[in-house]
Design a protein around this motif. Structure first.
Motif, mmCIF file in Angstrom:
data_model
loop_
_atom_site.group_PDB
_atom_site.id
_atom_site.type_symbol
_atom_site.label_atom_id
_atom_site.label_comp_id
_atom_site.label_asym_id
_atom_site.label_seq_id
_atom_site.Cartn_x
_atom_site.Cartn_y
_atom_site.Cartn_z
ATOM 1 N N LYS A 94 6.793 104.279 60.561
ATOM 2 C CA LYS A 94 5.841 104.322 61.665
ATOM 3 C C LYS A 94 6.275 105.338 62.718
ATOM 4 N N LEU A 95 7.556 105.315 63.071
ATOM 5 C CA LEU A 95 8.061 106.235 64.084
ATOM 6 C C LEU A 95 7.995 107.677 63.612
ATOM 7 N N ILE A 96 8.324 107.920 62.358
ATOM 8 C CA ILE A 96 8.246 109.282 61.822
ATOM 9 C C ILE A 96 6.822 109.816 61.968
ATOM 10 N N GLY A 97 5.839 108.971 61.647
ATOM 11 C CA GLY A 97 4.443 109.372 61.775
ATOM 12 C C GLY A 97 4.058 109.670 63.213
ATOM 13 N N LEU A 98 4.485 108.803 64.135
ATOM 14 C CA LEU A 98 4.150 108.998 65.548
ATOM 15 C C LEU A 98 4.839 110.229 66.127
ATOM 16 N N LEU A 99 6.104 110.447 65.751
ATOM 17 C CA LEU A 99 6.826 111.631 66.227
ATOM 18 C C LEU A 99 6.167 112.908 65.720
ATOM 19 N N ALA A 100 5.693 112.871 64.495
ATOM 20 C CA ALA A 100 5.000 114.039 63.943
ATOM 21 C C ALA A 100 3.703 114.297 64.713
ATOM 22 N N HIS A 119 16.309 107.738 52.956
ATOM 23 C CA HIS A 119 16.826 108.182 51.655
ATOM 24 C C HIS A 119 18.064 107.378 51.259
ATOM 25 N N GLN A 120 18.950 107.137 52.212
ATOM 26 C CA GLN A 120 20.182 106.395 51.923
ATOM 27 C C GLN A 120 19.884 104.942 51.565
ATOM 28 N N VAL A 121 18.944 104.325 52.261
ATOM 29 C CA VAL A 121 18.570 102.937 51.951
ATOM 30 C C VAL A 121 17.963 102.863 50.542
ATOM 31 N N GLN A 122 17.126 103.851 50.208
ATOM 32 C CA GLN A 122 16.535 103.900 48.867
ATOM 33 C C GLN A 122 17.615 104.102 47.800
ATOM 34 N N THR A 174 11.937 122.208 72.851
ATOM 35 C CA THR A 174 10.656 121.571 73.160
ATOM 36 C C THR A 174 10.635 120.128 72.669
ATOM 37 N N VAL A 175 9.595 119.415 73.080
ATOM 38 C CA VAL A 175 9.390 118.046 72.603
ATOM 39 C C VAL A 175 9.292 118.042 71.076
ATOM 40 N N LYS A 176 8.528 118.981 70.513
ATOM 41 C CA LYS A 176 8.367 119.045 69.055
ATOM 42 C C LYS A 176 9.704 119.272 68.350
ATOM 43 N N GLU A 177 10.517 120.187 68.868
ATOM 44 C CA GLU A 177 11.801 120.478 68.238
ATOM 45 C C GLU A 177 12.710 119.254 68.255
ATOM 46 N N ASN A 178 12.655 118.481 69.336
ATOM 47 C CA ASN A 178 13.450 117.250 69.402
ATOM 48 C C ASN A 178 12.864 116.170 68.498
ATOM 49 N N CYS A 179 11.536 116.131 68.383
ATOM 50 C CA CYS A 179 10.906 115.207 67.428
ATOM 51 C C CYS A 179 11.372 115.527 66.009
ATOM 52 N N ASP A 180 11.427 116.822 65.686
ATOM 53 C CA ASP A 180 11.844 117.238 64.341
ATOM 54 C C ASP A 180 13.289 116.829 64.055
ATOM 55 N N ILE A 181 14.153 116.887 65.079
ATOM 56 C CA ILE A 181 15.558 116.507 64.902
ATOM 57 C C ILE A 181 15.668 115.041 64.494
ATOM 58 N N ILE A 234 13.229 113.069 63.354
ATOM 59 C CA ILE A 234 12.520 112.832 62.092
ATOM 60 C C ILE A 234 13.442 113.124 60.912
ATOM 61 N N GLN A 235 14.196 114.211 61.003
ATOM 62 C CA GLN A 235 15.088 114.595 59.902
ATOM 63 C C GLN A 235 16.135 113.519 59.620
ATOM 64 N N VAL A 236 16.759 112.981 60.669
ATOM 65 C CA VAL A 236 17.806 111.988 60.438
ATOM 66 C C VAL A 236 17.199 110.646 60.029
#
Length: 225
Positions: A147-153, A78-81, A61-68, A70-72
Motif C-alpha cells: 500500500k505504501l509503495i503505491g501511495l509513494l509512487a 523480496h527478502q520476505v518472499q 525532491t519529494v519524488k527522489e526521496n519517495c524512490d529511495i 520504495i527501493q528498500v
C-alpha cells in the motif's frame, strides 16, 4: 502583496495551508524512513540480509526521496518472499503448512523455522526464527508495504513530486513557486486538495506500517532481554 492576492483574497490562507501540509508530508516521510531502518536492522542482524540503511536527502525532491524508500521497501518484500521460498523448499509440505496454520502453537512454528534457518545460516537463534514467523504470518506488514509503495509512487508522480524537501526553509514564495509556478486560485485549490488527499491516505497507511514494524522490533527486544 502579490497581484494574485489582490484578485483572490483567500489565497494567503491557502498558501499557509500548503506550507503546513507540505511539512506534515515531510514529517510522515521522515518517520517512515526511521521505521524502515529499524526493520532493516532486524533483518540484517537476525536473518542474514544485507539491505542498506536509508537516509532522507535534503537536497533532493519529494519524488527522489519517495524512490529511495520504495527501493528498500521492495527489497524487504523480496527478502520476505525469499524466506517463504526457502521454507517451502526445505520443509515437508505438512510442516510448511503448519507455519501458516493459525491454530498451530507459535512455539511449534518457531521450532520449525529455526530448523530451516540452521541449514540456511549454519546456525540460527530462536530470535531469528521468531522474526521469520512474524514476517511470514503478518499479512498486515506485507499488505501495508504494498500500500505504501503505491501511495509513494502516486505522490512522486503528482505535482508534489518535483518539490525539494528543503523548500520549507526558503520561505513562502519559494514553495509556492515550486508547487505552482504562477499562483492562481484554481491551481492553489487544486494543490491543497491534492495534498490533503495524498496526505490522509499516506498517514493512515504509514501508521499501520509503523505499528507492524514496532510489533516485530518489540518482540526482538524482549527476546534479547
Amino acid at each position: 502583496m502579490a497581484l494574485s492576492d489582490l484578485l483572490y483574497p483567500d489565497n494567503p490562507k491557502r498558501k499557509q495551508e500548503l506550507i503546513h501540509l507540505h511539512q506534515e508530508l515531510l514529517d510522515c516521510m521522515s518517520t517512515n524512513f526511521h521505521a524502515t531502518n529499524e526493520l532493516v536492522g532486524v533483518l540484517n542482524e537476525h536473518l542474514g540480509c544485507t539491505i542498506s540503511h536509508i537516509k532522507m536527502r535534503e537536497s533532493s525532491t519529494v519524488k527522489e526521496n519517495c524512490d529511495i524508500i520504495i527501493q528498500v521497501m521492495s527489497e524487504i518484500q523480496h527478502q520476505v518472499q525469499k524466506i517463504d521460498s526457502d521454507m517451502k523448499e526445505k520443509l515437508e509440505p505438512v510442516l510448511y503448512q503448519k507455519l501458516y496454520d493459525i491454530k498451530e502453537p507459535e512455539l511449534e512454528k518457531i521450532a520449525i523455522a529455526q530448523r530451516v534457518f540452521s541449514i540456511i545460516l549454519g546456525e540460527a537463534t530462536s530470535t531469528a526464527a521468531m522474526v521469520a514467523i512474524k514476517l511470514l504470518g503478518s499479512n498486515l506488514l506485507t499488505f501495508t508495504v504494498s500500500k505504501l509503495i503505491g501511495l509513494l509512487a502516486q505522490i512522486g508522480a503528482s505535482v508534489l513530486g518535483g518539490i525539494s524537501i528543503t523548500v520549507i526553509g526558503l520561505g513562502l514564495e519559494m514553495i509556492l513557486h515550486a508547487i505552482l509556478g504562477a499562483v492562481e486560485k484554481t491551481q492553489l485549490l487544486t494543490a491543497v486538495r491534492s495534498y490533503e488527499k495524498h496526505l490522509a491516505e499516506f498517514k493512515a497507511a504509514s501508521e499501520k506500517y509503523q505499528c507492524a514494524i514496532h510489533e516485530v522490533t518489540s518482540l526482538v527486544r524482549q527476546q534479547v532481554q
